[in-house]
Design an enzyme around this catalytic site. Structure first.
Site, short mmCIF file in Angstrom:
data_model
loop_
_atom_site.label_atom_id
_atom_site.label_comp_id
_atom_site.label_asym_id
_atom_site.label_seq_id
_atom_site.Cartn_x
_atom_site.Cartn_y
_atom_site.Cartn_z
N LYS A 112 -2.13 -1.60 -3.93
CA LYS A 112 -3.01 -0.44 -3.83
C LYS A 112 -2.20 0.85 -3.88
O LYS A 112 -1.21 0.95 -3.17
CB LYS A 112 -3.77 -0.51 -2.51
CG LYS A 112 -4.66 0.69 -2.22
CD LYS A 112 -5.15 0.67 -0.81
CE LYS A 112 -5.93 1.95 -0.57
NZ LYS A 112 -6.36 2.07 0.80
N LYS A 132 0.85 -1.18 0.00
CA LYS A 132 0.00 0.00 0.00
C LYS A 132 0.89 1.23 0.00
O LYS A 132 1.71 1.42 0.90
CB LYS A 132 -0.91 -0.01 1.24
CG LYS A 132 -1.78 1.23 1.35
CD LYS A 132 -2.76 1.15 2.50
CE LYS A 132 -3.52 2.44 2.65
NZ LYS A 132 -4.50 2.38 3.74
C1 PBG Z 1 -7.33 3.52 5.74
C2 PBG Z 1 -7.61 3.33 4.30
C3 PBG Z 1 -7.42 4.25 3.26
C4 PBG Z 1 -7.92 3.64 2.11
C5 PBG Z 1 -8.36 2.36 2.47
N1 PBG Z 1 -8.15 2.19 3.83
C6 PBG Z 1 -6.93 5.65 3.28
C7 PBG Z 1 -5.56 5.96 3.65
O1 PBG Z 1 -4.71 5.09 3.84
O2 PBG Z 1 -5.30 7.15 3.78
C8 PBG Z 1 -7.94 4.27 0.76
C9 PBG Z 1 -9.07 3.88 -0.11
C10 PBG Z 1 -9.37 4.78 -1.24
O3 PBG Z 1 -8.73 5.82 -1.49
O4 PBG Z 1 -10.34 4.46 -1.94
N2 PBG Z 1 -6.15 2.98 6.18
ZN ZN Z 2 -5.60 3.87 8.21
#
Ligand code: PBG
Ligand code: ZN
Length: 322
Positions: A244, A191
């Site tokens: 992601k 991520k």
């Molecule tokens: C929280 C989380 C996020 C997303 C999924 N879980 C946001 C982040 O990490 O700031 C992003 C999902 C999206 O942008 O559609 N940890």
């Molecule tokens: Zn988070």
């Protein structure tokens, strides 16, 4: 002469030789649930996406069931936020209540629970904060408690998105200790710290109030490190792994597919969705064509499943095309 065009001459023959297909069964739809009653609040930066209260979840779950997609990914937005994100592991919390409601009324839909602290903490970071730093090892037991609480409520799959080191192992052992050895973990393994999450932070009320997430989420320049993250999550016990965002990281989806044999998910994130919706609203692109092209590209790169805000629209279009 070699004539590639022979196999492009009609839709019938193009269909015959098509290499990549999107199935409804590989689509997962994210849902935002806000604590309270009678809520259907539009998310301004994500046209077509709403925050729902538990009592009105049926209005979105009926279309989900009718669409034939496999499951939903739940994000809870609690009324109460504090430094340790205690609402995340409150057995009566908004996410737990949503899980119970969906599992009792829509047992055929897979419920995937996103495990993180950022929607539940008042500072908006994904972990415990001490002296302005996000402390990895103090966060692990809280994530484990949250995962167990979601499993108790009936979640089918646990999906940690926090990017703390060692969280898959911590969550796996907590689930096993509580008798949830059959609940799989879908880890947000690779991520990235991404500008493509901005609309989500609006949707989930989870923007960090100081600094950013670059000390735990990955640097977008690092492909080899992404493979290390995935390998490590598999060793810690992940059942499925994720890359992601999706569209700017198709190379990594392909590398992960070629390097590992676990089911691979890709998250077509909020910013990717909102850019398509905005351009379509301006009349600059054909939304249906662009969405199906994007989802096809993510599958062609190697994703087995796609988490996407376009899931319901895409399922409808796939049905029309049948
Ligand atoms: C929280 C989380 C996020 C997303 C999924 N879980 C946001 C982040 O990490 O700031 C992003 C999902 C999206 O942008 O559609 N940890
Ligand atoms: Zn988070």
């Amino acid at each position: 002469m070699r004539r590639f065009r022979r196999l492009r001459a009609s839709e019938s023959i193009r269909r015959l030789v098509r290499e990549t297909h999107i199935e409804k069964s590989s689509l997962i739809y994210p849902i935002f649930i806000e604590e309270g009653e009678n809520i259907k609040k539009p998310v301004d930066s994500m046209p077509g996406v709403f925050r729902w209260s538990v009592d009105r979840l049926g209005e979105i779950m009926e279309p989900v069931r009718a669409s034939g997609i496999s499951g939903v990914l739940l994000f809870g937005i609690p009324a109460h936020k504090d430094p340790l994100g205690t609402s995340a592991y409150d057995d009566n919390g908004v996410t737990q209540n949503a899980i119970r409601k969906i599992k009792s009324e829509y047992p055929g839909t897979l419920v995937i629970a996103d495990v993180c602290l950022c929607e539940y903490t008042d500072h908006g970071h994904c972990g415990v904060v001490e002296n302005g730093r996000i402390v990895n090892d103090l966060t692990l037991p809280l994530l484990a408690k949250e995962a167990v609480s979601f499993a108790k409520a009936g979640a089918d799959i646990i999906a940690p998105s926090d990017m703390m080191d060692g969280r898959v192992a911590a969550i796996r052992s907590a689930l096993d200790n509580e008798g949830f050895e059959d609940i799989p973990i879908l880890s947000y393994s690779a991520k990235f710290a991404s500008g493509y999450y901005s609309p989500f932070r609006d949707a989930a009320d989870s923007a960090p109030c100081f600094g950013d997430r670059r000390t735990y989420q990955m640097d977008c320049a690092n492909g080899r490190e992404a493979m290390r993250e995935i390998r490590d999550d598999i060793e810690e016990g992940a059942d499925m792994v994720m890359v992601k965002p999706a569209l700017a990281y198709l190379d990594l989806i392909r590398r992960a597919k070629d390097s590992f044999d676990l089911p691979l998910a890709a998250y077509n994130v909020s910013g990717e969705y909102s850019m398509v919706k905005a351009a379509a609203a301006m009349g600059w692109i054909d939304e249906r064509r662009i969405v199906m092209e994007n989802l096809t590209a993510i599958k062609r790169a190697g994703a087995d499943m796609i988490i996407t805000y376009h899931a319901l629209d895409a399922a409808g279009w796939l049905e029309e095309d049948r």
